[in-house]
Design a protein around this motif. Sequence first.
Motif, PDB file in Angstrom:
ATOM      1  N   VAL A   7      -6.436  12.549  -8.921  1.00  0.00           N
ATOM      2  CA  VAL A   7      -5.599  12.033 -10.106  1.00  0.00           C
ATOM      3  C   VAL A   7      -5.753  10.525 -10.392  1.00  0.00           C
ATOM      4  O   VAL A   7      -5.919  10.065 -11.348  1.00  0.00           O
ATOM      5  N   PHE A   8      -5.715   9.759  -9.212  1.00  0.00           N
ATOM      6  CA  PHE A   8      -5.799   8.274  -9.369  1.00  0.00           C
ATOM      7  C   PHE A   8      -7.204   7.609  -8.884  1.00  0.00           C
ATOM      8  O   PHE A   8      -7.086   6.374  -8.869  1.00  0.00           O
ATOM      9  N   GLY A   9      -7.961   8.472  -8.668  1.00  0.00           N
ATOM     10  CA  GLY A   9      -9.477   7.960  -8.147  1.00  0.00           C
ATOM     11  C   GLY A   9     -10.381   8.957  -8.605  1.00  0.00           C
ATOM     12  O   GLY A   9     -10.456   9.760  -9.376  1.00  0.00           O
ATOM     13  N   SER A  10     -11.514   8.606  -8.150  1.00  0.00           N
ATOM     14  CA  SER A  10     -12.916   9.124  -8.464  1.00  0.00           C
ATOM     15  C   SER A  10     -13.709   9.249  -7.107  1.00  0.00           C
ATOM     16  O   SER A  10     -13.749   8.358  -6.493  1.00  0.00           O
ATOM     17  N   PRO A  11     -14.513  10.353  -6.838  1.00  0.00           N
ATOM     18  CA  PRO A  11     -15.246  10.048  -5.860  1.00  0.00           C
ATOM     19  C   PRO A  11     -16.313   8.927  -5.781  1.00  0.00           C
ATOM     20  O   PRO A  11     -16.747   8.646  -6.654  1.00  0.00           O
ATOM     21  N   ALA A  36     -12.640   6.311  -4.558  1.00  0.00           N
ATOM     22  CA  ALA A  36     -12.107   4.986  -4.981  1.00  0.00           C
ATOM     23  C   ALA A  36     -10.766   5.146  -6.022  1.00  0.00           C
ATOM     24  O   ALA A  36     -10.860   5.597  -6.923  1.00  0.00           O
ATOM     25  N   LEU A  37      -9.787   4.501  -5.378  1.00  0.00           N
ATOM     26  CA  LEU A  37      -8.661   4.624  -6.385  1.00  0.00           C
ATOM     27  C   LEU A  37      -8.784   3.482  -7.714  1.00  0.00           C
ATOM     28  O   LEU A  37      -9.600   2.661  -7.499  1.00  0.00           O
ATOM     29  N   ASP A  38      -8.196   3.975  -8.589  1.00  0.00           N
ATOM     30  CA  ASP A  38      -8.514   3.269 -10.122  1.00  0.00           C
ATOM     31  C   ASP A  38      -7.240   2.454 -10.159  1.00  0.00           C
ATOM     32  O   ASP A  38      -6.297   3.035 -10.366  1.00  0.00           O
ATOM     33  N   GLU A  39      -7.570   1.084 -10.356  1.00  0.00           N
ATOM     34  CA  GLU A  39      -6.280   0.214 -10.194  1.00  0.00           C
ATOM     35  C   GLU A  39      -5.519   0.536 -11.500  1.00  0.00           C
ATOM     36  O   GLU A  39      -4.322   0.610 -11.491  1.00  0.00           O
ATOM     37  N   CYS A  43      -1.536   1.569 -11.257  1.00  0.00           N
ATOM     38  CA  CYS A  43      -0.798   0.739 -11.960  1.00  0.00           C
ATOM     39  C   CYS A  43       0.383   1.427 -13.049  1.00  0.00           C
ATOM     40  O   CYS A  43       1.500   1.279 -13.142  1.00  0.00           O
ATOM     41  N   LEU A  44      -0.481   2.243 -13.732  1.00  0.00           N
ATOM     42  CA  LEU A  44       0.186   3.076 -15.103  1.00  0.00           C
ATOM     43  C   LEU A  44       1.234   3.799 -14.340  1.00  0.00           C
ATOM     44  O   LEU A  44       2.174   4.286 -14.918  1.00  0.00           O
ATOM     45  N   HIS A  45       0.807   4.812 -13.306  1.00  0.00           N
ATOM     46  CA  HIS A  45       1.556   5.448 -12.691  1.00  0.00           C
ATOM     47  C   HIS A  45       3.031   4.974 -12.319  1.00  0.00           C
ATOM     48  O   HIS A  45       4.026   5.425 -12.490  1.00  0.00           O
ATOM     49  N   CYS A  73      -2.380  -5.281  -3.357  1.00  0.00           N
ATOM     50  CA  CYS A  73      -3.878  -5.486  -3.471  1.00  0.00           C
ATOM     51  C   CYS A  73      -4.302  -5.320  -4.872  1.00  0.00           C
ATOM     52  O   CYS A  73      -5.381  -5.800  -5.266  1.00  0.00           O
ATOM     53  N   TRP A  74      -3.162  -4.877  -5.840  1.00  0.00           N
ATOM     54  CA  TRP A  74      -3.374  -4.678  -7.452  1.00  0.00           C
ATOM     55  C   TRP A  74      -2.628  -5.783  -8.027  1.00  0.00           C
ATOM     56  O   TRP A  74      -1.391  -5.978  -7.613  1.00  0.00           O
TER      57      TRP A  74
END
Length: 171
Positions: A7-11, A36-39, A43-45, A73-74
Amino acid sequence: TKHCLEVFGSPCEQQDTVAAAAAADPTLTSSSSHYALDEQAVCLHYARKLLAEKDAWYRNAFLAAWHQVVPSCWQPREDMLRGEAVFLHPEAHEGYSEPRLRYLPARHLPSAPGPRFAALFAVQPKWTREQLDPYLAGLKVPGQTVDMLLLKYARASQRSPTDSTLVFVAR
């Protein structure tokens, strides 16, 4: 955990890391997935969780709370909230002494232009183009551009003779 990663990242492909991890831990294979998590997604979550707690937040209080709950880290940024929340300005709302933030996700607004504009102007009577853009981006009306829809459903005027920013109000 895998659900959160999806949900919060991509391979991502990191062959060196995968090979080193597989060498250190025989239960891993070189085909193990890395994400890799999507910053912005993370943050939106956290922003959505906070925004759901109150009808409207004072801007500074929300930003402070958001910075506290997001992993260090973000850095959450106001621009991440475009199309998710709107800043309600004191000059447009009686009784407000400072800007407030209200959860207003574009995906929850009506898809038809008339009802969408009505919903937006019910939340706030005056909008700048920059504020409106994320809420109008998804409107698709055959033969009409966003500018044409603005002309149909809103009136534009300058804030003041010294401020050239256009402000839109309901027609």
